[in-house]
Scaffold this motif. Structure first.
Motif, short mmCIF file in Angstrom:
data_model
loop_
_atom_site.label_atom_id
_atom_site.label_comp_id
_atom_site.label_asym_id
_atom_site.label_seq_id
_atom_site.Cartn_x
_atom_site.Cartn_y
_atom_site.Cartn_z
N LEU A 13 0.80 -1.22 0.00
CA LEU A 13 0.00 0.00 0.00
C LEU A 13 0.84 1.27 0.00
N VAL A 14 1.90 1.29 0.77
CA VAL A 14 2.71 2.51 0.84
C VAL A 14 3.31 2.84 -0.52
N PRO A 15 3.98 1.89 -1.18
CA PRO A 15 4.52 2.22 -2.51
C PRO A 15 3.42 2.54 -3.52
N GLN A 35 6.24 2.43 -8.67
CA GLN A 35 6.03 1.15 -9.33
C GLN A 35 7.18 0.17 -9.09
N GLU A 36 8.38 0.67 -8.98
CA GLU A 36 9.54 -0.19 -8.74
C GLU A 36 9.41 -0.91 -7.40
N ARG A 37 9.02 -0.18 -6.37
CA ARG A 37 8.85 -0.79 -5.05
C ARG A 37 7.65 -1.73 -5.02
N VAL A 38 6.59 -1.39 -5.76
CA VAL A 38 5.41 -2.27 -5.85
C VAL A 38 5.83 -3.59 -6.49
N ASP A 39 6.55 -3.51 -7.59
CA ASP A 39 7.00 -4.73 -8.28
C ASP A 39 7.91 -5.56 -7.36
N ALA A 40 8.79 -4.91 -6.62
CA ALA A 40 9.68 -5.61 -5.71
C ALA A 40 8.89 -6.30 -4.59
#
Length: 75
Positions: free
Chosen positions: A53-55, A61-66
């Motif tokens: 949720l935070v990213p 998007q990079e942190r979401v994908d990670a």
């Protein structure tokens, strides 16, 4: 005092048998262990939600994908 304990046990466990009490304690211990496992899983899921949720809110998007990759690796 021991007599009072025995009387209380007889009220809790009809017949007051040691075997019945041991079985009841064993069942309760299994139930507590199940609840602990469920609580741990719930905490893990809450962590995953927070990691996503935070990213997402920051549009990172990079942190979401990670985070998604980490979840998939954990499964």
């Amino acid at each position: 005092m021991k007599q009072g304990l025995k009387q209380r046990l007889q009220r809790v466990v009809p017949g007051g048998g040691d075997q019945e009490l041991a079985e009841r304690v064993a069942r309760l211990e299994r139930e507590v262990a199940d609840l602990r496992r469920h609580n741990l899983r719930l905490a893990e899921l809450a962590d995953v939600v927070q990691e996503l949720l935070v990213p997402m809110a920051q549009r990172d998007q990079e942190r979401v994908d990670a985070a998604i990759a980490a979840v998939q690796d954990a499964l």
